[in-house]
Design an enzyme around this catalytic site. Structure first.
Site, short mmCIF file in Angstrom:
data_model
loop_
_atom_site.label_atom_id
_atom_site.label_comp_id
_atom_site.label_asym_id
_atom_site.label_seq_id
_atom_site.Cartn_x
_atom_site.Cartn_y
_atom_site.Cartn_z
N ASN A 234 0.85 -1.20 0.00
CA ASN A 234 0.00 0.00 0.00
C ASN A 234 0.88 1.24 0.00
OD1 ASN A 234 0.60 0.78 2.85
ND2 ASN A 234 -0.33 -1.21 3.23
N ASP A 303 -4.17 -6.28 5.03
CA ASP A 303 -5.27 -7.08 5.58
C ASP A 303 -5.36 -8.43 4.89
OD1 ASP A 303 -6.25 -5.26 7.49
OD2 ASP A 303 -7.18 -4.06 5.91
N LYS A 313 9.32 -16.62 -10.98
CA LYS A 313 8.51 -15.51 -11.48
C LYS A 313 7.35 -16.03 -12.33
CE LYS A 313 8.87 -11.51 -14.47
NZ LYS A 313 9.58 -10.92 -15.58
N ASP A 330 -4.80 -9.99 12.58
CA ASP A 330 -4.90 -8.59 13.01
C ASP A 330 -4.05 -8.43 14.27
OD1 ASP A 330 -5.72 -6.14 14.20
OD2 ASP A 330 -7.48 -6.16 12.89
N ILE A 331 -2.91 -7.76 14.10
CA ILE A 331 -1.92 -7.68 15.20
C ILE A 331 -2.50 -6.91 16.38
CG2 ILE A 331 0.42 -6.95 15.80
CD1 ILE A 331 1.04 -6.94 12.75
N PHE A 347 -4.63 3.15 14.56
CA PHE A 347 -4.79 4.19 13.54
C PHE A 347 -5.87 3.77 12.57
CE2 PHE A 347 -1.34 7.25 14.19
CZ PHE A 347 -0.75 6.65 15.29
N LYS A 361 -13.53 0.78 15.72
CA LYS A 361 -12.21 0.14 15.92
C LYS A 361 -11.78 0.24 17.38
CE LYS A 361 -10.90 0.60 11.22
NZ LYS A 361 -10.16 1.20 10.13
N LYS A 365 -11.20 -3.44 18.75
CA LYS A 365 -9.80 -3.84 18.94
C LYS A 365 -9.31 -3.53 20.36
CE LYS A 365 -8.68 -3.37 14.02
NZ LYS A 365 -7.58 -3.47 13.07
N1 CTP Z 1 -3.87 -3.50 12.00
C1 CTP Z 1 -3.21 -4.59 12.54
N2 CTP Z 1 -3.14 -5.75 11.85
C2 CTP Z 1 -3.73 -5.89 10.66
C3 CTP Z 1 -4.43 -4.79 10.10
C4 CTP Z 1 -4.48 -3.61 10.80
O1 CTP Z 1 -2.67 -4.46 13.63
N3 CTP Z 1 -3.65 -7.04 10.01
C5 CTP Z 1 -3.91 -2.24 12.77
C6 CTP Z 1 -3.32 -1.06 12.04
O2 CTP Z 1 -1.96 -0.90 12.31
C7 CTP Z 1 -4.13 0.11 12.59
C8 CTP Z 1 -5.47 -0.49 12.92
O3 CTP Z 1 -5.26 -1.91 12.99
O4 CTP Z 1 -3.59 0.64 13.77
C9 CTP Z 1 -6.55 -0.20 11.93
O5 CTP Z 1 -6.31 -0.82 10.73
P1 CTP Z 1 -7.42 -0.98 9.58
O6 CTP Z 1 -6.89 -1.87 8.54
O7 CTP Z 1 -7.82 0.38 9.16
O8 CTP Z 1 -8.59 -1.66 10.40
P2 CTP Z 1 -9.58 -2.77 10.07
O9 CTP Z 1 -10.13 -3.20 11.37
O10 CTP Z 1 -8.91 -3.79 9.26
O11 CTP Z 1 -10.72 -2.04 9.30
P3 CTP Z 1 -11.04 -1.89 7.75
O12 CTP Z 1 -12.21 -2.73 7.56
O13 CTP Z 1 -11.32 -0.43 7.63
O14 CTP Z 1 -9.85 -2.32 6.98
#
Ligand code: CTP
Length: 429
Positions: A234, A303, A313, A330-331, A347, A361, A365
Site C-alpha cells: 500500500n 489485511d 517468477k 490482526d496484530i 490508527f 475500531k 480492537k
Molecule cells: N492493523 C493490525 N493488523 C492488521 C491490520 C491492521 O494491527 N492485520 C492495525 C493497524 O496498524 C491500525 C489499525 O489496525 O492501527 C486499523 O487498521 P485498519 O486496517 O484500518 O482496520 P480494520 O479493522 O482492518 O478495518 P477496515 O475494515 O477499515 O480495513
C-alpha cells in the site's frame, strides 16, 4: 548593495521559509551557541547550523582561531544570520561582555567539533578563547561532540578528560563515531553525524516525561509476496510512525520501532527492527511488546495476502494468474485480547468521515485511543509531511487542525503519557 549581512539575513529567511513545517517546539526561539574548534569536521558543523535554524533556533557561532582556518566565519554568518565570533571575540565584544553574555543567554551550548585540545581545556576549566570562556560562564546544558584521530581519542588523557566532563551534570557527550577518519585511518574518533548531534540537542531541551517507559511503535507498509518479484502493498511511507518514534525518543522513552519496507531511515536513538510481511511484523510486535507500557500501531498492515507464494517468477505465457487471497492476522486486535495488555493506540485511515469507523475500531480492537484521518483530504494522507487527525477515545473525539506529522506525534504522545501516568496511579492504589 548586496552586503554580507544582507545575504546572511536573506539566507536565514530562505532556510526558515523552506522549513516552516520542521519547527521543533524545544528549540523554537532559543539561543544556541555553537562552539566550533579547529578540526576538519568543522565543515560538517555547517549542516548542524542548518538543522538548528530550520528548527527555529537562533544560532550564534563561536569559532576558535584554528576553526576559522578550516571554515571561514562568513559561512557561519550566512547560515546563522548573525556575525560569527572568532578567537577571543575582542572585535565582536562592542559595548557588552560577550563571553559572559552569551553564556548567560544561551539555552544550550554545543561544541562541535570538539578537538582533543578543546576537550582538555574544557575539562580543566581553561579560559583562553571565547569558546572556552562562554562554556565556563554558561549555566545551561553543554553538548560536546568530540572529533579527533582514533589514537588521540583512545589516549587515557583524552578519555579522562571526557569522563571528567561527563561526571558534571551539565555536560553531555555525543559520539565520537567509528569509521574512516580524515587522516586515512579507521577507528573511533569521527564527529557524530550532524543529525545525531541535532537529535541529542533536541533531547536535552525536551522534558523527559516518558523517561523510564518502553514504547513499541510500528510504521510503514508491509509487502505480501505474490512471486519472486511481485508483491501486494500500500502507499504508506511510514512518516507518521517515524515521527512517533522520534518524538517518543526525544521525550526520554526507550523506543522499539518495527519498520516495514520503505525509503525512510529510522530516527537516531531508537531500536529499529526491520520487517517485510505482516506475519513478520506480527512476530516482531509480539516479541517486543513484552514489557512495553504502550504499543502504537501506526503501520498500514496488509489485511490480505496471497494464499500461496509462487516459486520463481510468474510468466505471461502461462496465462492470466489467479491469485487467491487470505486474511492476515490482526496484530492490534490480538494485543487487545491479551490479559495484561499494554496501552494500545490504533490508527484508522479512512476515505470519508473517519469518526464512525474510529469508534468501532476503538471498541472492536480494545484500544485506548484511535488516531483517525480522512486520507482523501489534501495534506492528510499518505506520502505527505502533514496530517489532519481526530483523536478518538471513550470520552469522545478531538479534532486537531492540519499540522506536521511531528506535531501530531507530540499530541498523540501527550495522550499516551497521560494514559501511562493514570495506569501507574491505578497500580499504586
Ligand atoms: N492493523 C493490525 N493488523 C492488521 C491490520 C491492521 O494491527 N492485520 C492495525 C493497524 O496498524 C491500525 C489499525 O489496525 O492501527 C486499523 O487498521 P485498519 O486496517 O484500518 O482496520 P480494520 O479493522 O482492518 O478495518 P477496515 O475494515 O477499515 O480495513
Amino acid at each position: 548593495m548586496y552586503t554580507a549581512q544582507g545575504f546572511a539575513l536573506g539566507r536565514r529567511e530562505e532556510i526558515l521559509g523552506r522549513g516552516k513545517e520542521k519547527l521543533v517546539r524545544a528549540l523554537e526561539g532559543k539561543l544556541v551557541v555553537l562552539g566550533v574548534s579547529g578540526g576538519i569536521s568543522a565543515y560538517r558543523s555547517c549542516e548542524l547550523v542548518r538543522l538548528l535554524v530550520k528548527a527555529g533556533a537562533e544560532v550564534q557561532a563561536v569559532l576558535t582561531d584554528s576553526a576559522a582556518r578550516f571554515v571561514g566565519p562568513l559561512t557561519f554568518q550566512a547560515l546563522c544570520g548573525r556575525p560569527a565570533a572568532v578567537g577571543c571575540g575582542v572585535e565582536m565584544a562592542g559595548a557588552g561582555m560577550q563571553h559572559i553574555d552569551l553564556g548567560r543567554e544561551s539555552a544550550l551550548v554545543i561544541v562541535a567539533p570538539c578537538t582533543a585540545n578543546t576537550l582538555a581545556k574544557l575539562a580543566c576549566g581553561l579560559a583562553d578563547n571565547l569558546l572556552c570562556t562562554t562554556v565556563l560562564a554558561s549555566t545551561c546544558p553543554v553538548l560536546v561532540a568530540p572529533a579527533m584521530n582514533s589514537r588521540m581519542w583512545a589516549n587515557p588523557l583524552s578519555q579522562q578528560n571526557a569522563r571528567r566532563l561527563e561526571r558534571l551534570a551539565r555536560f553531555h557527550l555525543v559520539g565520537p563515531a567509528s569509521g574512516s577518519l580524515a587522516c586515512g585511518e579507521e577507528g573511533t574518533g569521527r564527529m557524530a553525524e550532524p543529525e545525531a548531534i541535532f537529535e541529542s540537542a533536541v533531547r536535552l531541551l525536551t522534558s523527559a516525561d516518558l523517561a523510564g517507559c518502553k514504547l513499541l511503535v510500528t510504521a510503514g507498509p508491509t509487502r505480501e509476496p505474490i512471486d519472486a518479484v511481485r508483491f501486494l502493498s500500500n502507499r504508506s511511507s511510514g512518516r507518521m510512525g517515524l515521527a512517533l518514534a522520534r518524538q517518543a525518543a526525544r521525550r526520554g522513552a526507550e523506543v522499539v520501532l518495527v519498520l516495514g519496507p520503505g525509503e525512510l531511515e529510522p530516527p537516531p536513538g531508537v531500536q529499529c527492527v526491520r520487517v517485510g510481511t505482516a506475519a513478520e511484523m506480527a512476530t516482531a510486535v509480539r516479541k517486543h511488546a513484552r514489557g512495553a507500557q504502550a504499543v502504537l500501531m501506526a503501520a498500514a498492515v496488509a489485511d490480505f495476502r496471497p494464499r500461496r507464494r509462487v516459486e520463481g517468477k510468474l510468466k505471461k505465457a502461462a496465462g492470466m494468474p489467479r491469485i487467491e487471497l487470505e486474511r492476515t492476522d490482526d496484530i492490534l486486535a490480538g494485543l487487545g485480547r491479551g490479559k495484561s495488555r499494554p496501552i494500545l493506540v490504533g490508527f484508522a485511515a479512512e476515505s470519508g468521515d473517519p469518526l464512525e469507523a474510529a469508534r468501532s475500531k476503538l471498541e472492536r480492537k480494545h484500544c485506548d485511543l484511535i488516531v483517525a484521518n480522512d486520507v482523501s483530504l489534501p495534506g492528510a494522507g499518505f506520502e505527505v509531511e502533514t496530517n489532519r487527525v481526530h483523536l478518538v477515545d471513550e470520552g469522545g473525539a478531538e479534532a486537531l487542525p492540519m499540522m506536521s506529522k511531528d506535531e501530531v506525534a507530540e499530541r498523540v504522545l501527550d495522550r499516551v503519557a497521560a494514559l501511562i501516568a493514570a495506569a501507574g496511579k491505578r497500580r499504586a492504589r
